[in-house]
Design an enzyme around this catalytic site. Structure first.
Site, mmCIF file in Angstrom:
data_model
loop_
_atom_site.group_PDB
_atom_site.id
_atom_site.type_symbol
_atom_site.label_atom_id
_atom_site.label_comp_id
_atom_site.label_asym_id
_atom_site.label_seq_id
_atom_site.Cartn_x
_atom_site.Cartn_y
_atom_site.Cartn_z
ATOM 1 N N ILE A 133 -5.072 -7.446 17.958
ATOM 2 C CA ILE A 133 -6.313 -7.465 19.245
ATOM 3 C C ILE A 133 -5.901 -6.166 19.785
ATOM 4 C CG2 ILE A 133 -6.629 -8.463 21.271
ATOM 5 C CD1 ILE A 133 -5.792 -11.111 20.153
ATOM 6 N N GLU A 183 9.003 -13.823 12.940
ATOM 7 C CA GLU A 183 10.030 -12.776 12.954
ATOM 8 C C GLU A 183 11.011 -12.917 11.980
ATOM 9 O OE1 GLU A 183 9.578 -9.831 15.192
ATOM 10 O OE2 GLU A 183 7.685 -10.952 15.194
ATOM 11 N N GLY A 216 0.837 -11.249 10.961
ATOM 12 C CA GLY A 216 0.250 -11.160 9.719
ATOM 13 C C GLY A 216 0.230 -9.456 9.226
ATOM 14 N N ALA A 275 11.589 4.897 4.836
ATOM 15 C CA ALA A 275 12.858 4.366 4.965
ATOM 16 C C ALA A 275 12.946 2.951 4.838
ATOM 17 C CB ALA A 275 13.405 4.941 6.208
ATOM 18 N N GLU A 289 -0.055 -0.662 20.222
ATOM 19 C CA GLU A 289 -1.048 -1.460 20.169
ATOM 20 C C GLU A 289 -0.666 -2.724 19.367
ATOM 21 O OE1 GLU A 289 -3.400 -3.396 21.627
ATOM 22 O OE2 GLU A 289 -4.259 -1.401 21.556
ATOM 23 N N VAL A 348 4.501 -5.372 7.764
ATOM 24 C CA VAL A 348 3.729 -4.647 8.147
ATOM 25 C C VAL A 348 3.538 -3.252 7.514
ATOM 26 C CG1 VAL A 348 2.968 -3.490 10.440
ATOM 27 C CG2 VAL A 348 3.765 -5.820 10.550
ATOM 28 N N LYS A 400 6.355 -9.689 24.724
ATOM 29 C CA LYS A 400 5.003 -9.244 24.847
ATOM 30 C C LYS A 400 4.587 -9.215 26.193
ATOM 31 C CE LYS A 400 4.023 -10.692 19.987
ATOM 32 N NZ LYS A 400 3.635 -11.501 19.219
ATOM 33 N N VAL A 458 1.736 -5.922 20.670
ATOM 34 C CA VAL A 458 1.365 -7.239 21.427
ATOM 35 C C VAL A 458 -0.050 -7.902 20.895
ATOM 36 C CG1 VAL A 458 0.702 -8.161 23.779
ATOM 37 C CG2 VAL A 458 2.358 -6.239 23.603
ATOM 38 N N GLY A 492 -0.943 -8.707 17.781
ATOM 39 C CA GLY A 492 -1.200 -8.479 16.483
ATOM 40 C C GLY A 492 -2.353 -7.345 16.269
HETATM 41 P P1 NAP Z 1 9.875 -7.354 7.868
HETATM 42 O O1 NAP Z 1 8.982 -7.657 6.784
HETATM 43 O O2 NAP Z 1 11.305 -7.918 7.901
HETATM 44 O O3 NAP Z 1 10.230 -5.680 7.390
HETATM 45 C C1 NAP Z 1 11.241 -4.912 8.026
HETATM 46 C C2 NAP Z 1 11.394 -3.662 7.063
HETATM 47 O O4 NAP Z 1 12.178 -2.749 7.771
HETATM 48 C C3 NAP Z 1 11.879 -3.891 5.689
HETATM 49 O O5 NAP Z 1 11.249 -3.086 4.744
HETATM 50 C C4 NAP Z 1 13.351 -3.459 5.846
HETATM 51 O O6 NAP Z 1 13.635 -2.980 4.642
HETATM 52 C C5 NAP Z 1 13.419 -2.158 6.837
HETATM 53 N N1 NAP Z 1 14.404 -2.202 7.763
HETATM 54 C C6 NAP Z 1 15.075 -2.994 8.476
HETATM 55 N N2 NAP Z 1 16.101 -2.280 9.106
HETATM 56 C C7 NAP Z 1 16.257 -1.348 8.614
HETATM 57 C C8 NAP Z 1 17.323 0.012 8.615
HETATM 58 N N3 NAP Z 1 18.274 -0.415 9.320
HETATM 59 N N4 NAP Z 1 17.058 0.926 7.803
HETATM 60 C C9 NAP Z 1 16.051 1.100 6.797
HETATM 61 N N5 NAP Z 1 15.289 0.130 6.708
HETATM 62 C C10 NAP Z 1 15.237 -1.112 7.650
HETATM 63 O O7 NAP Z 1 9.211 -6.946 9.298
HETATM 64 P P2 NAP Z 1 7.681 -7.088 9.534
HETATM 65 O O8 NAP Z 1 7.293 -8.659 9.708
HETATM 66 O O9 NAP Z 1 6.972 -5.922 8.732
HETATM 67 O O10 NAP Z 1 7.963 -6.475 11.042
HETATM 68 C C11 NAP Z 1 8.218 -5.006 11.484
HETATM 69 C C12 NAP Z 1 7.970 -4.943 12.716
HETATM 70 O O11 NAP Z 1 6.556 -5.477 13.282
HETATM 71 C C13 NAP Z 1 8.976 -5.949 13.730
HETATM 72 O O12 NAP Z 1 9.172 -5.032 15.029
HETATM 73 C C14 NAP Z 1 7.862 -6.943 14.097
HETATM 74 O O13 NAP Z 1 8.158 -7.547 15.428
HETATM 75 C C15 NAP Z 1 6.674 -6.222 14.485
HETATM 76 N N6 NAP Z 1 5.229 -7.021 13.975
HETATM 77 C C16 NAP Z 1 5.287 -7.926 13.020
HETATM 78 C C17 NAP Z 1 4.192 -8.520 12.950
HETATM 79 C C18 NAP Z 1 3.766 -9.616 11.847
HETATM 80 O O14 NAP Z 1 2.935 -10.474 11.861
HETATM 81 N N7 NAP Z 1 4.872 -9.451 10.695
HETATM 82 C C19 NAP Z 1 3.117 -8.461 13.859
HETATM 83 C C20 NAP Z 1 3.047 -7.464 14.910
HETATM 84 C C21 NAP Z 1 4.442 -6.969 15.161
HETATM 85 P P3 NAP Z 1 14.286 -3.982 3.412
HETATM 86 O O15 NAP Z 1 12.910 -4.529 3.024
HETATM 87 O O16 NAP Z 1 15.108 -3.005 2.283
HETATM 88 O O17 NAP Z 1 14.970 -4.919 4.121
HETATM 89 N N1 HSE Z 2 6.090 -13.081 14.862
HETATM 90 C C1 HSE Z 2 4.869 -12.653 15.509
HETATM 91 C C2 HSE Z 2 3.990 -13.739 15.898
HETATM 92 C C3 HSE Z 2 4.322 -11.643 15.022
HETATM 93 O O1 HSE Z 2 3.974 -14.747 15.343
HETATM 94 O O2 HSE Z 2 3.175 -13.600 16.522
HETATM 95 C C4 HSE Z 2 3.332 -10.781 15.645
HETATM 96 O O3 HSE Z 2 3.650 -10.102 16.722
#
Ligand code: NAP
Ligand code: HSE
Length: 422
Positions: free
Chosen positions: A133, A187, A299, A40, A126, A11, A202, A129, A131
């Site tokens: 939407i 996740e 995504g 960070a 936003e 993200v 959510k 929950v 993505g």
């Molecule tokens: P991700 O790909 O695992 O990215 C997490 C990032 O946070 C990485 O860059 C990681 O650093 C950094 N990080 C984690 N712990 C840290 C710490 N203690 N100090 C500094 N940096 C730290 O996760 P993501 O998929 O982007 O998701 C991020 C958030 O968005 C989560 O809360 C997830 O539930 C939410 N979300 C995700 C989606 C989705 O489709 N992916 C959709 C809606 C919401 P490194 O890269 O160096 O490890």
């Molecule tokens: N892991 C979550 C999903 C990301 O599959 O819906 C979006 O919140």
């Protein structure tokens, strides 16, 4: 507006790209110019593929939220800590915060909303929950005067993707999950997706906003999709249903029911057409009737779109000197799952002999569970009977299952799934 970004994974990296791509358009429309000034991460050696100079990256997240040159903080690192401490510090330093972190909000939301209100700055979420939407803003604003009765939807992209692949292409559960992970939907620990915890977080956040009362992750009854088999999917299809992981929050008198479980959805229901990583949320209210919102549920880029919308909103509110607080919340009274009334699907492996069906039907009848349809597949030692019931109470259905398991002619009680309709 100088943005401090906590996390640069799926993200965060997509957000950095989007901010760069849309900078001029957003400046023309809003008069605000955004610059990702500090990022960070844990590992400085990773190439994030983002249009940012190396010097903006740091492993010192605490320094980002206390930096007086940062105007607004975006938390997309996930998890409870250190995300919670960093958000509290940012709000305390008078910085609006945008987060996509449903896991955190479903546990500490009320505390964080209250801190944001006291600090007079926004905490917007936003993207937490469903993505891309827009559902948080409608619940907070458009439906603020609506007597919402139920919110129901598909709010996890990973599980919807897996179920779609298993039913449409006959893919195995493991292959479909690996593909969802590769596409950045899952996740960090995909157990959160497949066991229903992500959808549970959510629906807790949705219920809090929809009913104006604090609902937390532990309040949600959870069943994931790891027990759903291809046999269940085929049997459901034969009966005119597909299987979806539904999250439901409903008002029952002065109690709130919140649950996540695999559900048989009739093929002619709009939710049956929601496939792949798409999500959809139904809002039902006394005045509004039914509203359905549909879009990409997971995504990096779709989620970044929702984060960017919040970022523009928070920055605008900050420039105007007011936030959009949620206010203080009382704890909800939660309705126990035993009080649920719904239709059920049930598969039984039985001996194919005279009188067996009569014995099984008598157990249903004894607990006042009414059978709507039944079908037998196989014969002899391979006989399997599938039932769809009319609406029945959960506690009566559980008592039925206990007694069915005790019948000599019942070799095993297979899947038991709740069904929409009936
Ligand atoms: P991700 O790909 O695992 O990215 C997490 C990032 O946070 C990485 O860059 C990681 O650093 C950094 N990080 C984690 N712990 C840290 C710490 N203690 N100090 C500094 N940096 C730290 O996760 P993501 O998929 O982007 O998701 C991020 C958030 O968005 C989560 O809360 C997830 O539930 C939410 N979300 C995700 C989606 C989705 O489709 N992916 C959709 C809606 C919401 P490194 O890269 O160096 O490890
Ligand atoms: N892991 C979550 C999903 C990301 O599959 O819906 C979006 O919140």
């Amino acid at each position: 507006m100088r943005v401090g970004l906590l996390g640069c994974g799926n993200v965060g990296a997509a957000l950095a790209v989007l901010v760069d791509e849309q900078r001029d358009v957003v400046a023309r429309r809003t008069g605000l110019s955004f610059e990702v000034a500090s990022v960070a991460v844990r590992d400085l050696s990773v190439d994030r593929g983002v249009p940012l100079p190396a010097e903006v990256f740091t492993t010192d997240a605490a320094a980002v939220v206390s930096d007086p040159d940062i105007d607004v903080v975006v938390e997309v690192m996930g998890g409870i800590e250190p995300a919670r401490t960093l958000i509290v510090a940012a709000l305390g330093n008078g910085k609006p915060v945008v987060t996509a972190n449903k896991e955190l909000l479903a546990v500490h939301g009320a505390e964080l909303y209250s801190i944001a209100e006291s600090a007079g700055v926004d905490l917007l979420f936003e993207a937490a929950v469903a993505g891309a939407i827009p559902i948080m803003r409608p619940l907070r604003e458009s439906f603020a005067g609506e007597p919402v009765t139920r919110v129901m939807g598909i709010v996890n992209g990973t599980t919807n993707f897996i179920l779609t692949k298993m039913s449409g292409e006959g893919a195995s559960y493991d292959d479909a999950l690996a593909e969802a992970q590769g596409l950045g939907y899952a996740e960090a620990d995909p157990t959160a997706d497949v066991e229903g915890h992500d959808a549970g977080a959510k629906i807790a956040i949705i219920a809090t906003l929809a009913f104006g009362t604090e609902v937390v992750a532990d309040d949600v009854y959870l069943e994931g999709i790891s027990g759903v088999t291809t046999d269940d999917i085929e049997a459901a299809a034969h009966l005119g249903y597909c299987i979806k992981l539904l999250a439901v929050a409903d008002r029952r008198g002065d109690e709130i029911g919140v649950r996540v479980h695999p559900t048989l959805v009739p093929n002619d229901h709009p939710l049956a057409a929601v496939n792949d990583s798409f999500n959809a949320v139904f809002v039902e209210g006394d005045a509004v009737g039914e509203v359905m919102l549909y879009g990409r549920g997971a995504g990096g880029r779709p989620t970044a779109s929702a984060v960017f919308g919040d970022l523009i909103d928070a920055a605008g509110n900050s420039a105007r000197g007011h936030g959009a607080p949620i206010g203080s919340l009382e704890r909800a009274r939660i309705s126990p799952i035993d009080d649920l009334e719904t239709a059920y699907y049930l598969a039984l492996d039985v001996d194919d002999e005279p009188g067996v069906l009569a014995g099984v039907a008598a157990v249903f009848g004894a607990h006042r569970v009414s059978i709507r349809s039944m079908e037998q597949a196989g014969q002899g030692g391979e006989a399997r009977i599938t039932f769809i019931t009319h609406r029945a109470r959960e506690r009566d259905m559980q008592a039925t299952l206990d007694d069915l398991g005790g019948l000599d002619a019942v070799r095993s009680v297979g899947s038991v799934l709740r069904a929409l309709g009936g």
